[in-house]
Design an enzyme around this catalytic site. Structure first.
Site, PDB file in Angstrom:
ATOM      1  N   SER A  83      50.985  48.960  34.332  1.00 38.58           N
ATOM      2  CA  SER A  83      50.566  47.986  33.321  1.00 38.58           C
ATOM      3  C   SER A  83      50.636  48.614  31.943  1.00 38.58           C
ATOM      4  O   SER A  83      50.567  49.840  31.793  1.00 38.58           O
ATOM      5  CB  SER A  83      49.130  47.539  33.604  1.00 38.58           C
ATOM      6  OG  SER A  83      48.601  46.793  32.524  1.00 38.58           O
ATOM      7  N   LYS A 125      45.499  52.376  36.103  1.00 40.97           N
ATOM      8  CA  LYS A 125      46.934  52.286  35.838  1.00 40.97           C
ATOM      9  C   LYS A 125      47.474  53.565  35.191  1.00 40.97           C
ATOM     10  O   LYS A 125      48.624  53.955  35.438  1.00 40.97           O
ATOM     11  CB  LYS A 125      47.226  51.062  34.973  1.00 40.97           C
ATOM     12  CG  LYS A 125      46.966  49.734  35.682  1.00 40.97           C
ATOM     13  CD  LYS A 125      47.799  49.590  36.958  1.00 40.97           C
ATOM     14  CE  LYS A 125      47.692  48.195  37.556  1.00 40.97           C
ATOM     15  NZ  LYS A 125      48.550  48.005  38.746  1.00 40.97           N
ATOM     16  N   TYR A 147      40.372  49.308  34.830  1.00 40.28           N
ATOM     17  CA  TYR A 147      41.781  48.943  35.017  1.00 40.28           C
ATOM     18  C   TYR A 147      42.693  49.912  34.273  1.00 40.28           C
ATOM     19  O   TYR A 147      43.701  50.388  34.823  1.00 40.28           O
ATOM     20  CB  TYR A 147      41.995  47.510  34.531  1.00 40.28           C
ATOM     21  CG  TYR A 147      43.335  46.927  34.899  1.00 40.28           C
ATOM     22  CD1 TYR A 147      43.604  46.511  36.198  1.00 40.28           C
ATOM     23  CD2 TYR A 147      44.329  46.780  33.936  1.00 40.28           C
ATOM     24  CE1 TYR A 147      44.827  45.963  36.534  1.00 40.28           C
ATOM     25  CE2 TYR A 147      45.556  46.237  34.253  1.00 40.28           C
ATOM     26  CZ  TYR A 147      45.808  45.830  35.555  1.00 40.28           C
ATOM     27  OH  TYR A 147      47.035  45.290  35.882  1.00 40.28           O
TER      28      TYR A 147
END
Length: 245
Positions: free
Chosen positions: A137, A154, A150
């Site tokens: 991402s 990533k 998150y």
């Protein structure tokens, strides 16, 4: 967008194939000739995918290490692997909860590492010069509000990609990441439908829009293909320029 990749006689594994980017990747790989094993947690969605594309469905929670190891003991060596399984639990950094951090890391980082490691080991043993793509991402490359877990997961996935590139390269196995911006899967399109919500995010993208699903699938298929035969260890932004700053 017309995709013209040919993956005939190739065996492919796609995790997170129940929905979103994983579903689209599995579909396009099957249409491009690959024999696809589609892994996900939603049995009904996988059965529909199998009926539409001929994929082999495999219901599996990749965040469960024992179940994952058992499954990979029964699966063949693949030529192509795409790690699409992922979750996001959003909360302000100052409200960080341990269980949120652990849950996101378990799927987005640990599971991807285990899948790639198990598949890479099988490839090496079988003499398969394959390709692995991890769906990361833009959050690996920049900070986003309420995305601490998150972003960390990533960023870890990109580091996993580089480590796998180093160790699997001598076996002729390439490992890369793609790092998309917000991608308009059906769920995301609904979540970002409010212009007031999406305007600020789009304002940071030089191309002035979010990504369409096929615009993420195409780079993944390229990295899987022989057209990318000298590309390994890359983290490829698919973000309309969002991460240039």
């Amino acid at each position: 967008m017309t995709l013209t990749f040919d993956f005939s006689n190739r065996k492919a594994l796609v995790t997170g194939a129940s929905s979103g980017i994983g579903h689209a990747v599995a579909t396009q790989l099957a249409r491009s000739g690959a024999a696809v094993t589609a892994v996900g947690r939603n049995a009904e969605a996988l059965q529909k995918l199998a009926a539409q594309t001929g994929c082999t469905p495999r219901v599996l929670d990749v965040a469960a290490p024992q179940a994952l190891d058992q499954a990979f003991g029964e699966l063949p060596a693949f030529d192509l692997v795409v790690n699409c399984a992922g979750i996001a639990l959003l909360e302000p950094a100052l409200e960080l909860q341990a269980h949120s951090f652990d849950a996101v890391m378990a799927v987005n980082a640990r599971a991807a590492a285990l899948v790639a490691a198990r598949c890479g080991k099988a490839m090496a043993a079988a003499g398969v010069r394959g390709s692995i793509v991890n769906v990361s991402s833009q959050a690996a490359l920049v900070a986003l509000d309420d995305h601490l877990c998150y972003c960390a997961s990533k960023a870890a996935l990109d580091a996993i990609t580089r480590s796998l590139c180093l160790e699997l390269g001598p076996h002729g196995i390439r490992v890369n990441s793609v790092n998309p911006t917000v991608t308009l899967t059906p769920m995301a399109a609904q979540a970002w439908a409010d212009p007031a919500k999406s305007a600020a995010a789009i304002a940071g993208i030089p191309l002035g829009r979010f990504a369409r699903v096929e615009e993420v699938v195409a780079p993944i298929l390229f990295l899987l293909s022989e057209g990318a035969s000298m590309i390994s260890g890359a983290s490829l932004p698919v973000d309309g320029g969002y991460t240039i700053a």
